[in-house]
Scaffold this active site. Sequence first.
Site, short mmCIF file in Angstrom:
data_model
loop_
_atom_site.label_atom_id
_atom_site.label_comp_id
_atom_site.label_asym_id
_atom_site.label_seq_id
_atom_site.Cartn_x
_atom_site.Cartn_y
_atom_site.Cartn_z
N SER A 133 0.85 -1.19 0.00
CA SER A 133 0.00 0.00 0.00
C SER A 133 0.89 1.24 0.00
O SER A 133 2.01 1.21 0.52
CB SER A 133 -0.90 0.01 1.24
N TYR A 146 -1.52 -0.92 10.54
CA TYR A 146 -1.63 -1.09 9.09
C TYR A 146 -0.45 -0.42 8.39
O TYR A 146 0.18 -1.01 7.51
CB TYR A 146 -2.94 -0.51 8.60
N LYS A 150 2.56 -2.45 6.36
CA LYS A 150 2.83 -2.23 4.94
C LYS A 150 4.29 -1.84 4.71
O LYS A 150 4.89 -2.21 3.70
CB LYS A 150 1.89 -1.16 4.38
N ILE A 179 -8.56 2.03 -5.03
CA ILE A 179 -9.16 1.13 -6.01
C ILE A 179 -10.65 1.38 -6.07
O ILE A 179 -11.32 1.52 -5.04
CB ILE A 179 -8.89 -0.34 -5.66
N THR A 181 -14.38 0.83 -6.04
CA THR A 181 -15.34 -0.16 -5.54
C THR A 181 -16.72 0.47 -5.51
O THR A 181 -16.88 1.68 -5.73
CB THR A 181 -14.97 -0.64 -4.11
#
Length: 250
Positions: A133, A146, A150, A179, A181
């Site tokens: 990421s 997170y 990464k 992304i 969605t």
Amino acid sequence: NILITGAGNGLGLNLLNGFIKEGANIIAIDNNQKYLNILIKKYSKKTNKNFFPFLIDLRNQSDIKKFSKILPKKIKKLDSLIFCAKSNLKKIQDNESSWDEIMDVSIKAPMLLVENLKSLIIKSKSSIISIGSTNSSYVSHQPLAYHVAKSGINQLTKYYANNLGKNNVRFNVVEPGLIKTKKIDKKVSNLNKILIPLKKPAEYKEICDLVFFLSSQKSSYITGEIIRVDGGVTTSDHPNLADKIIKLVR
């Protein structure tokens, strides 16, 4: 033969469908039986021939070790491993238990899979791809663990690329930005037209195409790389982004 973790939904599912369409054999790992059942039904004619689903909790070392003993009996070669599994960030908080979960799934599980399958990986001259990421370098709304995980993926990748390169085993990271969605609403979509130089979030296919390339022999001299697929959003400095947002609000 392609192994994908987190194969039941999102990017992992899109990669699975794409590889099967290209005629690859898929080893699909997920911890959600519902997702696997959907895949088994969809690929019923391929199951146990070209499609091998495994219900595995990547936080369970015993599950990983058992799987690592079974897999070499089913396949003789492992062309590519794609680490796509991630924790459910909606349930994650900055506490000790969530820290452990994210680290286990994102870093420890890939390490354990590589170590336990190392002889097969070396024999196969595998290409290993981790889905990272842009949060490895930039701070967002996601929890601390997170971001740290990464960043850790990138260093894990470089370590193995350096140490297993002599065996023609390759390790690379793909770092997606936003992304597209169904959850992206019109307001966010309009904002991204301002923030992202290419004026849109990525389609799943645009991420998958890079992974397909890195898993193939067309990328045989690429290893230890962290490749961003973010539409150019990280090319702007903060004052420039702030100025764009202020103009949008006005």
